[in-house]
Design a protein around this motif. Structure first.
Motif, PDB file in Angstrom:
ATOM      1  N   UNK A 239     -14.889   5.568  -7.331  1.00 55.08           N
ATOM      2  CA  UNK A 239     -15.063   4.802  -6.096  1.00 55.08           C
ATOM      3  C   UNK A 239     -15.296   5.762  -4.936  1.00 55.08           C
ATOM      4  N   UNK A 240     -16.117   5.365  -3.955  1.00 52.49           N
ATOM      5  CA  UNK A 240     -16.402   6.268  -2.834  1.00 52.49           C
ATOM      6  C   UNK A 240     -16.664   5.480  -1.556  1.00 52.49           C
ATOM      7  N   UNK A 241     -16.104   6.001  -0.446  1.00 53.04           N
ATOM      8  CA  UNK A 241     -16.237   5.330   0.849  1.00 53.04           C
ATOM      9  C   UNK A 241     -14.899   4.732   1.235  1.00 53.04           C
ATOM     10  N   UNK A 242     -14.541   4.870   2.536  1.00 54.97           N
ATOM     11  CA  UNK A 242     -13.222   4.419   2.996  1.00 54.97           C
ATOM     12  C   UNK A 242     -13.020   2.928   2.722  1.00 54.97           C
ATOM     13  N   UNK A 243     -14.067   2.119   2.943  1.00 56.22           N
ATOM     14  CA  UNK A 243     -13.920   0.665   2.748  1.00 56.22           C
ATOM     15  C   UNK A 243     -13.684   0.327   1.275  1.00 56.22           C
ATOM     16  N   UNK A 244     -14.402   1.001   0.383  1.00 59.06           N
ATOM     17  CA  UNK A 244     -14.231   0.729  -1.050  1.00 59.06           C
ATOM     18  C   UNK A 244     -12.817   1.113  -1.491  1.00 59.06           C
ATOM     19  N   UNK A 245     -12.359   2.282  -1.039  1.00 56.72           N
ATOM     20  CA  UNK A 245     -11.038   2.753  -1.462  1.00 56.72           C
ATOM     21  C   UNK A 245      -9.947   1.797  -0.960  1.00 56.72           C
ATOM     22  N   UNK A 246     -10.122   1.319   0.277  1.00 57.56           N
ATOM     23  CA  UNK A 246      -9.149   0.392   0.874  1.00 57.56           C
ATOM     24  C   UNK A 246      -9.101  -0.925   0.083  1.00 57.56           C
ATOM     25  N   UNK A 247     -10.283  -1.467  -0.221  1.00 60.70           N
ATOM     26  CA  UNK A 247     -10.317  -2.761  -0.936  1.00 60.70           C
ATOM     27  C   UNK A 247      -9.757  -2.624  -2.355  1.00 60.70           C
ATOM     28  N   UNK A 248     -10.050  -1.503  -2.996  1.00 55.74           N
ATOM     29  CA  UNK A 248      -9.532  -1.295  -4.358  1.00 55.74           C
ATOM     30  C   UNK A 248      -8.002  -1.183  -4.324  1.00 55.74           C
ATOM     31  N   UNK A 249      -7.507  -0.479  -3.297  1.00 51.74           N
ATOM     32  CA  UNK A 249      -6.044  -0.315  -3.167  1.00 51.74           C
ATOM     33  C   UNK A 249      -5.386  -1.690  -2.958  1.00 51.74           C
ATOM     34  N   UNK A 250      -5.996  -2.503  -2.079  1.00 46.52           N
ATOM     35  CA  UNK A 250      -5.431  -3.830  -1.812  1.00 46.52           C
ATOM     36  C   UNK A 250      -5.495  -4.712  -3.065  1.00 46.52           C
ATOM     37  N   UNK A 251      -6.565  -4.585  -3.784  1.00 51.45           N
ATOM     38  CA  UNK A 251      -6.719  -5.409  -5.001  1.00 51.45           C
ATOM     39  C   UNK A 251      -5.629  -5.060  -6.018  1.00 51.45           C
ATOM     40  N   UNK A 252      -5.217  -3.781  -5.990  1.00 50.68           N
ATOM     41  CA  UNK A 252      -4.170  -3.351  -6.932  1.00 50.68           C
ATOM     42  C   UNK A 252      -2.778  -3.733  -6.453  1.00 50.68           C
ATOM     43  N   UNK A 253      -2.574  -3.693  -5.127  1.00 45.47           N
ATOM     44  CA  UNK A 253      -1.206  -3.871  -4.637  1.00 45.47           C
ATOM     45  C   UNK A 253      -0.867  -5.342  -4.344  1.00 45.47           C
ATOM     46  N   UNK A 254      -1.869  -6.122  -3.929  1.00 44.15           N
ATOM     47  CA  UNK A 254      -1.599  -7.546  -3.664  1.00 44.15           C
ATOM     48  C   UNK A 254      -1.688  -8.321  -4.987  1.00 44.15           C
ATOM     49  N   UNK A 255      -1.146  -9.549  -4.985  1.00 42.08           N
ATOM     50  CA  UNK A 255      -1.393 -10.382  -6.160  1.00 42.08           C
ATOM     51  C   UNK A 255      -2.863 -10.806  -6.114  1.00 42.08           C
ATOM     52  N   UNK A 256      -3.345 -11.283  -7.228  1.00 44.47           N
ATOM     53  CA  UNK A 256      -4.746 -11.700  -7.318  1.00 44.47           C
ATOM     54  C   UNK A 256      -5.057 -12.743  -6.236  1.00 44.47           C
ATOM     55  N   UNK A 257      -4.151 -13.728  -6.102  1.00 46.26           N
ATOM     56  CA  UNK A 257      -4.407 -14.807  -5.132  1.00 46.26           C
ATOM     57  C   UNK A 257      -4.298 -14.290  -3.693  1.00 46.26           C
TER      58      UNK A 257
END
Ligand code: NAP
Length: 269
Positions: A239-257
């Motif tokens: 993954x590359x780019x601040x926005x991509x890294x942020x969204x991937x991190x959130x996808x991992x830490x938040x529940x799916x919903x």
């Protein structure tokens, strides 16, 4: 001198990758629908006609390449495009054309790369997917579908090819300052969005205009493609780019919903 073949090199990430690989001493085959030598600065860049949408052209390119018995060290599947439109306003032809380039064309190139690299017992195949291959997005349903397909295809192929000595990798940029968006937003600007979706399109365009200066550059993505080609690991995803890294991190830490609701708020308000 190692050799890399890159597709979609007339602009953006593909062009930046050509220059970076050439600057690092690689022989670069710059694949393009309309090869134009004046675009490329590196001396070791050879423009070649490679239209991923034309299987006969792809086939003859690789058959010709094999005749010279030159090793092929790396292939970068970069050619790709998308339009931003609600699903209901996207024409059947546009759906087919996006899948043709981003998925079927990429698979055609990959099919030949697999054969050559399997015989060599080594090689690296890198596909440029996107954060859009990991996270759904309003107004990009078809482009997102193509990139999800690239993710699934590449991850599956990585299993098949590893024991053949071939490493399959995926580079996942967030938003990047390239010509991609000129084409992506052209249908919205041409008023092709129907009434029920107009507010979504206006919101999307406003967010783009507001944040485009913070997008990553093509050169930053090229660096990560080069890293994937040369780091000697079997790492699958980059993954590359601040926005991509942020969204991937959130996808991992938040529940799916929770993650879905957060993205929904962003797209719809
Ligand atoms: N810009 C972004 O925000 C972003 C984010 C994530 C991923 N990506 C991906 O990165 C890759 C490169 O895009 P870019 O941002 O560098 O955009 P770009 O500057 O528009 O370059 C895309 C390249 O793909 C080829 N291409 C475009 N339309 C095509 C078509 N209909 N058929 C065949 N080839 C076509 C072109 O190469 P030729 O004219 O040389 O054939 C073009 O140089 C794409 O796969 C894109 O999906 C972009």
């Amino acid at each position: 001198m190692p050799t890399v073949l890159i597709t979609g090199t007339s602009s953006g990430i593909g062009l930046a990758a050509c220059e970076l690989f050439a600057g690092k001493g690689w022989r670069v085959l710059a694949g393009s629908r309309n090869p134009d030598a004046s675009l490329y600065k590196g001396k070791s860049i050879e423009p070649v006609r490679l239209d991923v949408n034309d299987p006969e052209n792809v086939e003859s390119f690789f058959r010709e390449y094999e005749k010279h018995k030159m090793p092929l060290d790396c292939v970068v599947n970069n050619a790709g495009w998308g339009v931003s439109l609600p699903f209901e306003d996207t024409k059947r032809q546009e759906v087919a054309e996006m899948f043709q380039t981003n998925v079927f064309g990429l698979m055609e190139v990959t099919r030949h790369a697999c054969r050559i690299m399997r015989h060599q017992k080594r090689g690296i195949i890198i596909s440029v997917a996107s954060i859009a291959g990991l996270v759904g997005s309003a107004l990009y349903p078809i482009y997102v579908s193509t990139k999800f397909a690239v993710e699934g295809f590449s991850e599956s192929l990585a299993h098949e090819m590893r024991e053949m000595g071939v490493t399959v990798k995926i580079v996942e940029p967030g938003r990047v300052q390239t010509k991609f968006f000129d084409r992506a937003y052209a249908p919205i600007e041409m008023n092709r969005v129907s009434e029920p979706y107009k507010h979504l399109a206006e919101r999307k365009l406003a967010q783009h205009v507001q944040s485009v200066e913070h997008y990553a550059t093509a050169e930053q993505i090229a660096k990560v493609i080069f890293e994937a080609a040369t780091d000697g690991t079997k790492k699958l995803r980059y993954p590359v780019g601040a926005d991509a890294l942020e969204e991937i991190k959130e996808k991992r830490t938040l529940t799916d919903q929770e993650f879905f609701e957060k993205m929904h708020e962003k797209f719809v308000g």
